[in-house]
Design an enzyme around this catalytic site. Structure first.
Site, mmCIF file in Angstrom:
data_model
loop_
_atom_site.group_PDB
_atom_site.id
_atom_site.type_symbol
_atom_site.label_atom_id
_atom_site.label_comp_id
_atom_site.label_asym_id
_atom_site.label_seq_id
_atom_site.Cartn_x
_atom_site.Cartn_y
_atom_site.Cartn_z
ATOM 1 C CG ASP A 192 28.302 28.442 -79.429
ATOM 2 O OD1 ASP A 192 29.469 28.418 -78.610
ATOM 3 O OD2 ASP A 192 28.392 28.096 -80.717
ATOM 4 C CB SER A 193 30.749 27.195 -74.142
ATOM 5 O OG SER A 193 30.767 28.355 -73.427
ATOM 6 C CG ASP A 247 29.614 32.127 -79.433
ATOM 7 O OD1 ASP A 247 30.187 32.838 -80.314
ATOM 8 O OD2 ASP A 247 29.870 31.485 -78.562
ATOM 9 C CE LYS A 263 33.370 32.938 -79.962
ATOM 10 N NZ LYS A 263 32.946 31.651 -80.499
ATOM 11 C CD GLU A 306 32.074 27.892 -83.756
ATOM 12 O OE1 GLU A 306 32.099 26.974 -84.747
ATOM 13 O OE2 GLU A 306 31.816 27.941 -82.857
ATOM 14 C CD GLU A 339 37.762 26.051 -79.114
ATOM 15 O OE1 GLU A 339 37.180 26.925 -79.542
ATOM 16 O OE2 GLU A 339 37.597 24.998 -78.112
HETATM 17 O O1 KIV Z 1 31.423 29.312 -76.732
HETATM 18 C C1 KIV Z 1 32.381 29.424 -76.319
HETATM 19 O O2 KIV Z 1 32.519 29.588 -75.112
HETATM 20 C C2 KIV Z 1 33.486 29.675 -77.135
HETATM 21 C C3 KIV Z 1 35.020 29.845 -76.444
HETATM 22 C C4 KIV Z 1 35.545 28.493 -76.181
HETATM 23 C C5 KIV Z 1 35.811 30.732 -76.964
HETATM 24 O O3 KIV Z 1 33.567 30.162 -78.261
#
Ligand code: KIV
Length: 280
Positions: free
Chosen positions: A60-61, A99, A129, A131, A198
């Site tokens: 989600d980056s 994500d 993924k 959080e 992280e």
């Molecule tokens: O969204 C992302 O790129 C991440 C990584 C930093 C692990 O969660």
């Protein structure tokens, strides 16, 4: 019938060395380190896969490195589905993890299941993924029970940035470190196949990696983890808004792009492009 898992193109059993959630657990058991990077589009995903990366995360980056937002919070489910679809299309060997964006899984486990299901069914990722630790563990258990592999994410959890107000190193105090350890155990018990940790002290991440059976993938968590992940646009020098010390720059593609664009503009202005060989 072949029992080899299908690749992301839907061809059962055609990709030698296909990475699965189980092969990551086997890698940890055998002491082989796991490499992971992010991708958001087809070409980057293809380049990563052909380079031999183990895990590709559609992070989600994307909110920051693709959309130019200040945090990961605004990216939507539809946008993550789109990025995940085009990434999965470019990958044959690596494990593709999508994500789940903020608020797509926190409201309740029904919504989490529906959204995680869309990632697997419509975008063809092989895992999702999320959080969070103990609070999210019952949801992780539910997803895993219906057959959706889940990767956890602890420590600095960017979707909670407004709660913490800072990107400082997490779990530096004994109490927070113990909470993080309990969260990791809860995720493992709920069936998570791997956990990203992280920006925490290396000593803590190393101890958790030694205690857990599932792989710990570190980002800013030192060299004692079972694997490492970085945001591709950071390590390629494409995203340069800030430079945390855990990012090693393997290239300066942002500068290379600017140089190439400047050369093209000059050639056009000077009448040097196109030349005879580039004309019909
Ligand atoms: O969204 C992302 O790129 C991440 C990584 C930093 C692990 O969660």
């Amino acid at each position: 019938m072949s029992l080899t898992p299908p690749d992301n193109l839907g061809n059962p059993g055609t990709v030698p060395g296909k990475v699965t959630t189980q092969s990551l657990i086997d890698m940890k058991a055998e002491g082989r380190r796991i490499s992971a990077l992010t991708a958001y589009d087809y070409l980057m995903a293809q380049a990563l896969d052909e380079s031999g990366i183990d895990v590709i995360l559609v992070g989600d980056s994307a909110a920051m490195v693709i959309q130019g937002r200040n945090t990961t919070v605004p990216v939507t489910m539809e946008q993550m589905l789109y990025h995940s679809q085009v990434v999965a299309k470019g990958v044959q060997r690596a494990l593709v993890v999508g994500d789940l964006p903020f608020l797509s899984y926190q409201v309740n486990s029904d919504e989490a299941l529906r959204n995680a299901g869309r990632m697997v069914k419509e975008a063809l990722v092989e895992a999702v993924k999320v959080e969070g630790g103990r609070t999210i563990a019952p949801t992780v258990k539910r997803l895993v029970e219906v057959g959706i592999p889940v990767m956890g994410h602890l420590g600095l959890t960017p979707q909670s940035i407004h709660k913490f107000g800072t990107y400082r190193v997490r779990a530096t105090e004994p109490d927070e470190a113990e909470q993080l350890r309990a969260d990791a155990l809860a995720l493992q018990d709920a069936g998570a196949f791997a956990i990203v940790i992280e920006k925490v002290p290396a000593e803590l991440a190393t101890a958790i990696a030694a205690e857990l059976e599932v792989p710990i993938i570190g980002i800013g968590a030192g060299g004692g983890c079972d694997g490492q992940i970085l945001v591709s646009h950071d390590m390629l020098g494409l995203y340069t808004k800030f430079h945390p010390r855990f990012v090693r720059r393997y290239a300066e593609l942002g500068q290379a792009m600017r140089d190439a664009f400047a050369s093209y503009i000059k050639d056009v202005q000077d009448g040097q492009f196109p030349d005879e060989n580039e004309s019909y």
